[in-house]
Design a protein around this motif. Structure first.
Motif, PDB file in Angstrom:
ATOM      1  N   ASN A 196       0.734  -1.314   0.067  1.00  5.65           N
ATOM      2  CA  ASN A 196       0.047   0.088   0.010  1.00  5.65           C
ATOM      3  C   ASN A 196       0.833   1.196  -0.020  1.00  5.65           C
ATOM      4  N   ARG A 197       1.882   1.005   0.719  1.00 10.66           N
ATOM      5  CA  ARG A 197       2.744   2.432   0.779  1.00 10.66           C
ATOM      6  C   ARG A 197       4.430   1.845   1.006  1.00 10.66           C
ATOM      7  N   TYR A 198       5.217   2.581   0.519  1.00 13.87           N
ATOM      8  CA  TYR A 198       6.587   2.139   0.800  1.00 13.87           C
ATOM      9  C   TYR A 198       7.367   3.242   1.636  1.00 13.87           C
ATOM     10  N   ARG A 199       8.485   2.935   2.162  1.00 21.51           N
ATOM     11  CA  ARG A 199       9.307   3.587   3.235  1.00 21.51           C
ATOM     12  C   ARG A 199       9.678   4.852   2.494  1.00 21.51           C
ATOM     13  N   GLY A 200       9.679   5.991   3.235  1.00 25.40           N
ATOM     14  CA  GLY A 200      10.051   7.278   2.839  1.00 25.40           C
ATOM     15  C   GLY A 200       9.495   7.748   1.427  1.00 25.40           C
ATOM     16  N   GLY A 201       8.188   7.309   1.369  1.00 25.22           N
ATOM     17  CA  GLY A 201       7.319   7.798   0.139  1.00 25.22           C
ATOM     18  C   GLY A 201       8.158   7.461  -1.186  1.00 25.22           C
ATOM     19  N   ARG A 202       8.669   6.433  -1.191  1.00 23.00           N
ATOM     20  CA  ARG A 202       9.184   5.911  -2.421  1.00 23.00           C
ATOM     21  C   ARG A 202       8.111   5.564  -3.543  1.00 23.00           C
ATOM     22  N   ILE A 203       8.425   5.458  -4.659  1.00 21.81           N
ATOM     23  CA  ILE A 203       7.570   5.091  -5.789  1.00 21.81           C
ATOM     24  C   ILE A 203       7.489   3.594  -5.821  1.00 21.81           C
ATOM     25  N   GLY A 204       8.710   3.067  -5.416  1.00 25.25           N
ATOM     26  CA  GLY A 204       8.364   1.392  -5.147  1.00 25.25           C
ATOM     27  C   GLY A 204       8.872   0.703  -6.695  1.00 25.25           C
ATOM     28  N   PRO A 205       8.855  -0.396  -6.615  1.00 21.85           N
ATOM     29  CA  PRO A 205       9.128  -1.275  -7.907  1.00 21.85           C
ATOM     30  C   PRO A 205       8.172  -0.991  -9.223  1.00 21.85           C
ATOM     31  N   VAL A 206       8.529  -1.720 -10.121  1.00 24.73           N
ATOM     32  CA  VAL A 206       7.633  -1.728 -11.324  1.00 24.73           C
ATOM     33  C   VAL A 206       6.243  -2.188 -11.356  1.00 24.73           C
ATOM     34  N   GLN A 207       6.156  -3.151 -10.559  1.00 23.93           N
ATOM     35  CA  GLN A 207       4.761  -3.473 -10.197  1.00 23.93           C
ATOM     36  C   GLN A 207       3.960  -2.486  -9.485  1.00 23.93           C
ATOM     37  N   ALA A 208       4.519  -1.849  -8.417  1.00 18.60           N
ATOM     38  CA  ALA A 208       3.749  -0.741  -7.723  1.00 18.60           C
ATOM     39  C   ALA A 208       3.421   0.418  -8.658  1.00 18.60           C
ATOM     40  N   ALA A 209       4.259   0.872  -9.795  1.00 16.77           N
ATOM     41  CA  ALA A 209       3.752   1.752 -10.664  1.00 16.77           C
ATOM     42  C   ALA A 209       2.727   1.485 -11.695  1.00 16.77           C
ATOM     43  N   LEU A 210       2.655  -0.090 -12.089  1.00 21.47           N
ATOM     44  CA  LEU A 210       1.743  -0.510 -12.726  1.00 21.47           C
ATOM     45  C   LEU A 210       0.295  -0.769 -11.949  1.00 21.47           C
ATOM     46  N   ALA A 211       0.363  -0.917 -10.706  1.00 19.26           N
ATOM     47  CA  ALA A 211      -1.055  -0.901  -9.728  1.00 19.26           C
ATOM     48  C   ALA A 211      -1.396   0.375  -9.780  1.00 19.26           C
ATOM     49  N   ARG A 212      -0.614   1.440  -9.564  1.00 22.06           N
ATOM     50  CA  ARG A 212      -1.030   2.868  -9.649  1.00 22.06           C
ATOM     51  C   ARG A 212      -1.723   3.372 -10.861  1.00 22.06           C
ATOM     52  N   ARG A 213      -1.144   3.061 -11.926  1.00 22.14           N
ATOM     53  CA  ARG A 213      -1.758   3.260 -13.145  1.00 22.14           C
ATOM     54  C   ARG A 213      -3.225   2.544 -13.425  1.00 22.14           C
ATOM     55  N   LEU A 214      -3.154   1.098 -13.043  1.00 21.35           N
ATOM     56  CA  LEU A 214      -4.525   0.643 -13.016  1.00 21.35           C
ATOM     57  C   LEU A 214      -5.361   1.092 -12.272  1.00 21.35           C
ATOM     58  N   ALA A 215      -5.162   1.719 -10.982  1.00 18.13           N
ATOM     59  CA  ALA A 215      -6.028   2.211 -10.306  1.00 18.13           C
ATOM     60  C   ALA A 215      -6.539   3.466 -10.464  1.00 18.13           C
ATOM     61  N   GLU A 216      -5.657   4.481 -11.262  1.00 13.87           N
ATOM     62  CA  GLU A 216      -6.208   5.738 -11.895  1.00 13.87           C
ATOM     63  C   GLU A 216      -7.126   5.295 -13.055  1.00 13.87           C
ATOM     64  N   ALA A 217      -6.857   4.338 -13.852  1.00 18.11           N
ATOM     65  CA  ALA A 217      -7.783   4.192 -14.882  1.00 18.11           C
ATOM     66  C   ALA A 217      -8.916   3.490 -14.529  1.00 18.11           C
ATOM     67  N   ASP A 218      -9.113   2.879 -13.362  1.00 20.94           N
ATOM     68  CA  ASP A 218     -10.411   2.087 -12.950  1.00 20.94           C
ATOM     69  C   ASP A 218     -10.136   2.194 -11.621  1.00 20.94           C
ATOM     70  N   PRO A 219     -10.836   2.925 -10.783  1.00 20.29           N
ATOM     71  CA  PRO A 219     -10.924   2.900  -9.257  1.00 20.29           C
ATOM     72  C   PRO A 219     -11.279   1.577  -8.838  1.00 20.29           C
ATOM     73  N   GLY A 220     -12.023   0.765  -9.505  1.00 23.10           N
ATOM     74  CA  GLY A 220     -12.391  -0.404  -8.982  1.00 23.10           C
ATOM     75  C   GLY A 220     -11.304  -1.492  -8.986  1.00 23.10           C
ATOM     76  N   ARG A 221     -10.136  -1.242  -9.609  1.00 20.92           N
ATOM     77  CA  ARG A 221      -9.068  -2.299  -9.787  1.00 20.92           C
ATOM     78  C   ARG A 221      -8.137  -1.854  -8.748  1.00 20.92           C
ATOM     79  N   ILE A 222      -8.133  -1.933  -7.568  1.00 17.46           N
ATOM     80  CA  ILE A 222      -7.046  -1.390  -6.552  1.00 17.46           C
ATOM     81  C   ILE A 222      -6.553  -2.825  -6.034  1.00 17.46           C
ATOM     82  N   VAL A 223      -5.139  -2.771  -6.138  1.00 16.59           N
ATOM     83  CA  VAL A 223      -4.392  -3.976  -5.930  1.00 16.59           C
ATOM     84  C   VAL A 223      -4.440  -3.928  -4.375  1.00 16.59           C
ATOM     85  N   ARG A 224      -4.592  -5.134  -3.759  1.00 16.24           N
ATOM     86  CA  ARG A 224      -4.509  -5.202  -2.103  1.00 16.24           C
ATOM     87  C   ARG A 224      -3.289  -5.224  -1.811  1.00 16.24           C
TER      88      ARG A 224
END
Length: 461
Positions: A196-224
């Motif tokens: 859900n969040r990473y230490r120090g406000g970091r962006i995180g790995p590539v799968q985290a960037a993909l999860a944010r993009r999916l959530a922005e396109a579809d609010p119902g697609r939130i990765v747990r």
């Protein structure tokens, strides 16, 4: 052993445990260490006896409750005899119920690091052919793609059975197939956990960037939290790129097959070769896999035969406007004809009967294969499936306001491309990326489109 492990888990957890007792936990660790040390000393003593039966025995690895002993110059039967005798001696030297068991005999093995090893194992004296066994390396890890697991496993088996030269030839073939795009997409799927969040406000790995993009396109697609998200890495123009800009879901890649290609160099250098180097770089082999890779011939990637997925029939990648210059019949380089994805050389056109028969046979075979796979999908998902129900093309007739699915259309085929508005999404009734039939249908559909393009180039369709 089970009681000791459970007791250690309860008593050594000083922060979160309910029964913290460090002294008891240290006593359990010391008891296990003393038992293992005594076994190592016994094996070393047997190996140092000049006139002893097991002269030369050497302990190469020992960890918690296991011990590896090297027996140079001994056969498999002699190794089993040593194991039985050694286990009996260790068991008799310890109070009951402590017992040492002979688990397996490795005919060849590689010890990478602690709890990371592999080899060809025998589990009984009567076993004639050894089987591959691995612990802790990439062949059994979930954070690696199937491509790395398969290549590393087959390379190690080839190394143990046939030697270094056979491994080099095998890797040359695999690298060529990866660069040519002949392997299924399912082998390139990576999975990674998302927080859900990473230490120090970091962006995180590539799968985290993909999860944010999916959530922005579809609010119902939130990765747990800590959910594993599948993704693939695609190639983008330029030598320098950010990896998080190259990540797509497998379904996005399958739908936009005309716009993206898998990043072959990334998968080979960062995953396949890195895993191979950790194993093949160990003595006595000391192989530099990167030197082999640089010397390997790299074929050109094949052209994707797929309908344009952008609305209005316009592609987003400049490569979509390039045609093929390889003859679809004989594979010889020929003159390209504009943006045509399929071309037939002048030599093959001199025998129109044979070329027409080959093109129509390829189309017939692809359609039969597509229908067979559709029957399998229909029996599973309960939908009416045919060869035309997968990745159908939307076509708009001039002056009308409705679209209909077409059997197939070339991306740039004269007037037909002006009516093409893209591929229907989702591309199938069932888009489960865990099902191998889905990837088989995608590959078969592309083969069918390629055969149709060849028939159109020969003016027989």
């Amino acid at each position: 052993k089970y009681v000791a492990n459970v007791t250690y888990g309860y008593t050594s957890a000083t922060f979160s445990g309910r029964s913290a007792m460090p002294l008891l936990a240290d006593a359990i660790v010391e008891c296990g260490r003393r038992t293992l040390s005594n076994a190592i000393q016994l094996a070393t003593h047997w190996g140092k006896q000049e006139d002893g039966k097991w002269h030369g025995a050497q302990v190469v690895y020992g960890d918690t409750d296991s011990i590896f002993i090297k027996l140079p110059g001994r056969s498999t039967k002699e190794a089993f005899a040593f194991g039985e005798e050694f286990c009996a001696a260790v068991t008799n030297s310890n109070p009951p119920p402590v017992q040492l068991k002979l688990e397996k005999v490795y005919a060849a093995t590689l010890l990478q690091t602690k709890k990371k090893y592999c080899g060809m194992k025998f589990e009984s004296k009567t076993e004639k052919n050894p089987s591959f066994d691995a612990k802790g390396i990439e062949t059994v890890r979930r954070d690696q793609c199937a491509l790395t697991q398969k290549v590393l496993r087959n390379a190690l088996i080839t190394l143990f059975r046939s030697g270094v030269d056979a491994v080099r030839e095998y890797l040359y073939r695999q690298w060529a197939m990866i660069h040519a795009g002949k392997l299924p997409v399912s082998d390139f799927i990576l999975t990674g956990r998302v927080r859900n969040r990473y230490r120090g406000g970091r962006i995180g790995p590539v799968q985290a960037a993909l999860a944010r993009r999916l959530a922005e396109a579809d609010p119902g697609r939130i990765v747990r939290h800590k959910e594993r998200l599948p993704y693939v890495i695609v190639a983008i123009p330029g030598l320098r790129f950010r990896l998080r800009d190259c990540v797509l879901t497998p379904l996005e890649l399958m739908e936009e097959w005309d716009s993206y290609t898998l990043h072959s160099a990334y998968y080979i250098e960062k995953h396949v070769n890195a895993a191979l180097q950790r194993c093949l770089g160990l003595p006595p082999y000391n192989i530099d896999v990167n030197v082999w890779y640089r010397a390997c011939p790299k074929p050109r990637r094949r052209v994707h035969h797929w309908p344009v997925t952008r609305s209005g029939g316009s592609a987003s990648m400049i490569s979509s406007y390039f045609g093929s210059d390889i003859c679809a019949i004989c594979g010889i380089k020929s003159k390209a004809k504009g943006t045509a994805r399929a071309v037939v050389c002048s030599k093959c056109r001199q025998d129109p009967q044979r070329v027409g028969y080959l093109a129509q046979s390829k189309l017939n075979s692809a359609q039969h294969r597509a229908n067979a796979l559709a029957i399998i999908c229909s029996s599973c998902n309960g939908c009416v499936e045919t060869s035309a129900s997968f990745a159908s093309v939307q076509v708009v007739r001039p002056g009308s306001h409705f679209s209909r699915p077409a059997l197939a259309l070339s991306n740039h085929s004269g007037g037909a491309s002006k009516r093409c508005t893209g591929i229907r999404t989702p591309i199938a009734n069932c888009t489960c990326i865990d099902c191998p039939i889905f990837f088989d249908r995608h590959k078969t559909r592309e083969t069918e489109l390629e055969a149709i393009a060849v028939c159109q180039a020969l003016d027989i369709l």
